[in-house]
Design an enzyme around this catalytic site. Structure first.
Site, PDB file in Angstrom:
ATOM      1  N   HIS A 104      38.624  56.315  49.556  1.00  0.00           N
ATOM      2  CA  HIS A 104      38.480  54.857  49.483  1.00  0.00           C
ATOM      3  C   HIS A 104      37.242  54.449  48.679  1.00  0.00           C
ATOM      4  O   HIS A 104      37.193  53.343  48.153  1.00  0.00           O
ATOM      5  CB  HIS A 104      38.450  54.255  50.893  1.00  0.00           C
ATOM      6  CG  HIS A 104      39.817  54.171  51.526  1.00  0.00           C
ATOM      7  ND1 HIS A 104      40.198  53.141  52.344  1.00  0.00           N
ATOM      8  CD2 HIS A 104      40.885  54.995  51.431  1.00  0.00           C
ATOM      9  CE1 HIS A 104      41.456  53.337  52.741  1.00  0.00           C
ATOM     10  NE2 HIS A 104      41.888  54.462  52.210  1.00  0.00           N
ATOM     11  N   ASP A 105      36.267  55.329  48.598  1.00  0.00           N
ATOM     12  CA  ASP A 105      35.112  55.070  47.726  1.00  0.00           C
ATOM     13  C   ASP A 105      35.551  55.150  46.258  1.00  0.00           C
ATOM     14  O   ASP A 105      35.316  54.229  45.475  1.00  0.00           O
ATOM     15  CB  ASP A 105      34.011  56.108  48.013  1.00  0.00           C
ATOM     16  CG  ASP A 105      32.756  55.854  47.189  1.00  0.00           C
ATOM     17  OD1 ASP A 105      32.505  54.675  46.832  1.00  0.00           O
ATOM     18  OD2 ASP A 105      32.006  56.809  46.917  1.00  0.00           O
TER      19      ASP A 105
ATOM     20  N   VAL B 224      37.712  52.375  44.338  1.00  0.00           N
ATOM     21  CA  VAL B 224      37.135  51.045  44.127  1.00  0.00           C
ATOM     22  C   VAL B 224      35.830  51.199  43.347  1.00  0.00           C
ATOM     23  O   VAL B 224      34.841  51.692  43.867  1.00  0.00           O
ATOM     24  CB  VAL B 224      36.873  50.336  45.480  1.00  0.00           C
ATOM     25  CG1 VAL B 224      36.300  48.946  45.254  1.00  0.00           C
ATOM     26  CG2 VAL B 224      38.162  50.267  46.295  1.00  0.00           C
TER      27      VAL B 224
ATOM     28  N   ASP C 191      31.019  55.820  43.882  1.00  0.00           N
ATOM     29  CA  ASP C 191      29.654  55.301  43.756  1.00  0.00           C
ATOM     30  C   ASP C 191      29.054  54.930  45.111  1.00  0.00           C
ATOM     31  O   ASP C 191      28.057  54.203  45.159  1.00  0.00           O
ATOM     32  CB  ASP C 191      29.653  54.063  42.843  1.00  0.00           C
ATOM     33  CG  ASP C 191      30.508  52.931  43.426  1.00  0.00           C
ATOM     34  OD1 ASP C 191      31.244  53.188  44.411  1.00  0.00           O
ATOM     35  OD2 ASP C 191      30.436  51.805  42.916  1.00  0.00           O
TER      36      ASP C 191
ATOM     37  N   PRO D  25      46.236  51.949  47.847  1.00  0.00           N
ATOM     38  CA  PRO D  25      47.663  51.872  48.174  1.00  0.00           C
ATOM     39  C   PRO D  25      47.895  51.524  49.638  1.00  0.00           C
ATOM     40  O   PRO D  25      47.057  51.811  50.485  1.00  0.00           O
ATOM     41  CB  PRO D  25      48.160  53.294  47.878  1.00  0.00           C
ATOM     42  CG  PRO D  25      46.958  54.160  48.022  1.00  0.00           C
ATOM     43  CD  PRO D  25      45.767  53.324  47.646  1.00  0.00           C
TER      44      PRO D  25
ATOM     45  N   ASP E 241      50.267  64.846  61.357  1.00  0.00           N
ATOM     46  CA  ASP E 241      51.036  66.093  61.352  1.00  0.00           C
ATOM     47  C   ASP E 241      51.243  66.532  62.792  1.00  0.00           C
ATOM     48  O   ASP E 241      50.320  67.023  63.439  1.00  0.00           O
ATOM     49  CB  ASP E 241      50.256  67.159  60.564  1.00  0.00           C
ATOM     50  CG  ASP E 241      50.954  68.513  60.576  1.00  0.00           C
ATOM     51  OD1 ASP E 241      51.996  68.657  61.245  1.00  0.00           O
ATOM     52  OD2 ASP E 241      50.445  69.433  59.910  1.00  0.00           O
TER      53      ASP E 241
ATOM     54  N   THR F  87      50.607  70.832  63.237  1.00  0.00           N
ATOM     55  CA  THR F  87      49.240  71.368  63.228  1.00  0.00           C
ATOM     56  C   THR F  87      48.280  70.199  62.930  1.00  0.00           C
ATOM     57  O   THR F  87      47.772  70.073  61.815  1.00  0.00           O
ATOM     58  CB  THR F  87      49.073  72.475  62.163  1.00  0.00           C
ATOM     59  OG1 THR F  87      49.507  71.959  60.888  1.00  0.00           O
ATOM     60  CG2 THR F  87      49.873  73.715  62.483  1.00  0.00           C
TER      61      THR F  87
ATOM     62  N   ASP G 188      46.695  72.368  56.017  1.00  0.00           N
ATOM     63  CA  ASP G 188      47.686  73.348  55.584  1.00  0.00           C
ATOM     64  C   ASP G 188      48.831  72.619  54.883  1.00  0.00           C
ATOM     65  O   ASP G 188      48.762  71.401  54.689  1.00  0.00           O
ATOM     66  CB  ASP G 188      48.187  74.168  56.784  1.00  0.00           C
ATOM     67  CG  ASP G 188      48.747  73.286  57.906  1.00  0.00           C
ATOM     68  OD1 ASP G 188      49.080  72.110  57.649  1.00  0.00           O
ATOM     69  OD2 ASP G 188      48.846  73.769  59.045  1.00  0.00           O
TER      70      ASP G 188
HETATM   71  C1  HEM Z   1      49.102  57.760  48.701  1.00  0.00           C
HETATM   72  C2  HEM Z   1      48.728  56.642  49.254  1.00  0.00           C
HETATM   73  C3  HEM Z   1      48.041  56.563  50.611  1.00  0.00           C
HETATM   74  C4  HEM Z   1      48.333  55.639  51.570  1.00  0.00           C
HETATM   75  C5  HEM Z   1      49.351  54.518  51.465  1.00  0.00           C
HETATM   76  C6  HEM Z   1      47.484  55.935  52.700  1.00  0.00           C
HETATM   77  C7  HEM Z   1      47.465  55.188  53.874  1.00  0.00           C
HETATM   78  C8  HEM Z   1      46.799  55.554  55.021  1.00  0.00           C
HETATM   79  C9  HEM Z   1      46.874  54.843  56.275  1.00  0.00           C
HETATM   80  C10 HEM Z   1      47.660  53.563  56.518  1.00  0.00           C
HETATM   81  C11 HEM Z   1      46.124  55.522  57.184  1.00  0.00           C
HETATM   82  C12 HEM Z   1      45.903  55.161  58.649  1.00  0.00           C
HETATM   83  C13 HEM Z   1      44.722  54.219  58.765  1.00  0.00           C
HETATM   84  C14 HEM Z   1      44.452  53.686  60.134  1.00  0.00           C
HETATM   85  O1  HEM Z   1      45.211  53.910  61.096  1.00  0.00           O
HETATM   86  O2  HEM Z   1      43.443  52.980  60.274  1.00  0.00           O
HETATM   87  C15 HEM Z   1      45.569  56.671  56.498  1.00  0.00           C
HETATM   88  C16 HEM Z   1      44.764  57.630  57.071  1.00  0.00           C
HETATM   89  C17 HEM Z   1      44.266  58.715  56.397  1.00  0.00           C
HETATM   90  N1  HEM Z   1      44.306  58.938  55.036  1.00  0.00           N
HETATM   91 FE1  HEM Z   1      45.523  58.011  53.750  1.00  0.00          FE
HETATM   92  N2  HEM Z   1      46.712  57.026  52.412  1.00  0.00           N
HETATM   93  C18 HEM Z   1      47.011  57.434  51.141  1.00  0.00           C
HETATM   94  C19 HEM Z   1      46.395  58.470  50.455  1.00  0.00           C
HETATM   95  C20 HEM Z   1      45.375  59.245  50.949  1.00  0.00           C
HETATM   96  C21 HEM Z   1      44.578  60.157  50.182  1.00  0.00           C
HETATM   97  C22 HEM Z   1      44.689  60.345  48.666  1.00  0.00           C
HETATM   98  C23 HEM Z   1      43.704  60.759  51.043  1.00  0.00           C
HETATM   99  C24 HEM Z   1      42.642  61.762  50.760  1.00  0.00           C
HETATM  100  C25 HEM Z   1      42.566  62.563  49.712  1.00  0.00           C
HETATM  101  C26 HEM Z   1      43.993  60.234  52.358  1.00  0.00           C
HETATM  102  C27 HEM Z   1      43.390  60.643  53.534  1.00  0.00           C
HETATM  103  C28 HEM Z   1      43.639  60.093  54.769  1.00  0.00           C
HETATM  104  C29 HEM Z   1      43.185  60.696  56.025  1.00  0.00           C
HETATM  105  C30 HEM Z   1      42.499  62.027  56.161  1.00  0.00           C
HETATM  106  C31 HEM Z   1      43.561  59.814  57.043  1.00  0.00           C
HETATM  107  C32 HEM Z   1      43.278  59.952  58.545  1.00  0.00           C
HETATM  108  C33 HEM Z   1      41.946  59.320  58.842  1.00  0.00           C
HETATM  109  C34 HEM Z   1      41.565  59.301  60.296  1.00  0.00           C
HETATM  110  O3  HEM Z   1      42.067  60.052  61.114  1.00  0.00           O
HETATM  111  O4  HEM Z   1      40.677  58.477  60.618  1.00  0.00           O
HETATM  112  N3  HEM Z   1      44.989  59.291  52.264  1.00  0.00           N
HETATM  113  N4  HEM Z   1      45.997  56.655  55.185  1.00  0.00           N
END
Ligand code: HEM
Ligand SMILES: *[C@@H]1O[C@H](CO)[C@@H](O)[C@H](O)[C@H]1NC(C)=O
Ligand SMILES: *[C@@H]1O[C@H](CO)[C@@H](O)[C@H](O)[C@H]1NC(C)=O
Length: 329
Positions: free
Chosen positions: A64-65, A68, A72, A160, A239, A242, A247
């Protein structure tokens, strides 16, 4: 040579040498903070002992950094009325967490090497160490980012959303110079961490106004999710197999129609999409996934702020430095 001309040359050379415009380098802190990886490793390992989502939180902050205004550290700046309109107020950052862990890492880094390591670099290296400590690949992280003195709340619309179509997802990644392979590989970070039910509950009951559940969601998994989602704020593992390991299971889940978000499942289930074959490749071969994940993380980590933004090595990741002593990116 006259003085003005010489001054002009000095300015041009200084701009060329300005560290934030220079290429990132794995050796950036080799002399100023050689112990950096070990200091970060220590704090992240400690955080994981009490919070099994610590790794997930850190890599999400880095993502997210970077989307946007480039990588930075802008996401970490908190609101200062009339001065900083925090990115944390942008809707895509509503549930983001882990800033407290970043503060702990920064404190340890500052006591080891005061005033040299940027918060943006801390997010990048913490992500690598988080992946590694969760069973994923190890790689050398290019370093040398600077922290911005501004936030860009409106820029959070670059991020996204969970109900976005594949076309929309690809578009937002393409805007950052990332292709379909990067999209599929980086989405693999949803191999750990959790999502709140509000981001997928429409898929369980009334998908996209159809009055029926999402047909690309396995019915048994759907019923499990219904039981788990007692409130919209409840957090559910990305997931189910796991939940804390880095993984390739995420991709096997997609093939079994067990992607949690619509944006996850679309990578596999969108008819005639180029991403389907990439999902299958990663589901079959973890080494191929890890190799591409490293490439894509380095590519994402290279996203640069727009030129002309004031930068510095922030001392407190949440606030710009009190003294105006900084370069221009
Ligand atoms: C492809 C488009 C992506 C969408 C639409 C998306 C959307 C989301 C959403 C809606 C959540 C849950 C947020 C919440 O409940 O507050 C989430 C969590 C997460 N996202 Fe994504 N994400 C995307 C790509 C990525 C990418 C590129 C990464 C890292 C390289 C990433 C890493 C994570 C991780 C690790 C979590 C879990 C965070 C936690 O447990 O606090 N996501 N994402
Ligand atoms: C904020 O982000 C948007 C979207 O990327 C961009 O168009 C705009 O120039 C940025 N503003 C600043 C001040 O950097
Ligand atoms: C949701 O519905 C709209 C309008 O009917 C349609 O354009 C869109 O493609 C649908 N999205 C999905 C993922 O099916």
């Amino acid at each position: 040579m006259g003085l003005p001309k010489m001054a002009a040359i000095v300015v041009v050379v200084a701009l060329m040498l300005s560290p934030s415009q220079a290429q990132l380098s794995p050796f950036f802190y080799a002399t100023t903070c050689p112990q950096l990886p070990f200091v970060v490793l220590n704090v992240v390992a400690q955080a994981l002992q009490t919070d099994d989502r610590a790794a997930a939180k850190l890599i999400r902050l880095h993502f997210h950094d970077c989307f946007v205004n480039g990588c930075d550290g802008s996401i970490l700046l908190v609101d200062v009325p009339g001065v900083i309109d925090s990115e944390l107020n942008g809707p895509p950052n509503g549930g983001i967490q882990g800033m407290d862990i970043v503060d702990n890492i920064k404190a340890a880094v500052e006591s080891a090497c005061p005033g040299v390591v940027s918060c943006a670099d801390i997010l990048a290296i913490s992500s690598q160490i988080s992946v590694f400590l969760s069973g994923g690949p190890i790689w050398v992280v290019p370093m040398g980012r600077k922290d911005s003195r501004i936030a860009n709340r409106t820029g959070t619309s670059n991020l996204p959303g969970p109900s976005e179509t594949l076309v929309g997802l690809k578009g937002k990644f393409k805007d950052q110079g990332l292709d379909s392979t990067d999209l599929v590989a980086l989405s693999g970070a949803h191999t750990f961490g959790k999502s709140r039910c509000m981001f997928f509950s429409d898929r369980l009951i009334n998908f996209n106004g159809t009055g029926r559940p999402d047909t690309t969601l396995d019915p048994i998994y759907r019923e499990q999710l219904r039981r788990l989602c007692t409130t919209q704020q409840t957090r559910v593992n990305f997931d189910p197999v796991t939940p804390t390991r880095f993984d390739k299971t995420y991709y096997n889940n997609l093939i079994s129609l067990r992607g949690l978000l619509q944006s996850d499942q679309e990578l596999f289930s969108t008819p005639r999409a180029d991403t389907t074959a990439i999902v299958k490749t990663f589901a079959a071969n973890e080494r191929a996934f890890f190799k591409q994940f490293v490439k894509s993380m380095i590519k994402m980590g290279n996203l640069k702020p727009p030129p002309g933004i004031a930068s510095e090595v922030r001392l407190d990741c949440k606030r710009v430095n009190p003294v105006r002593a900084y370069d221009v990116m």
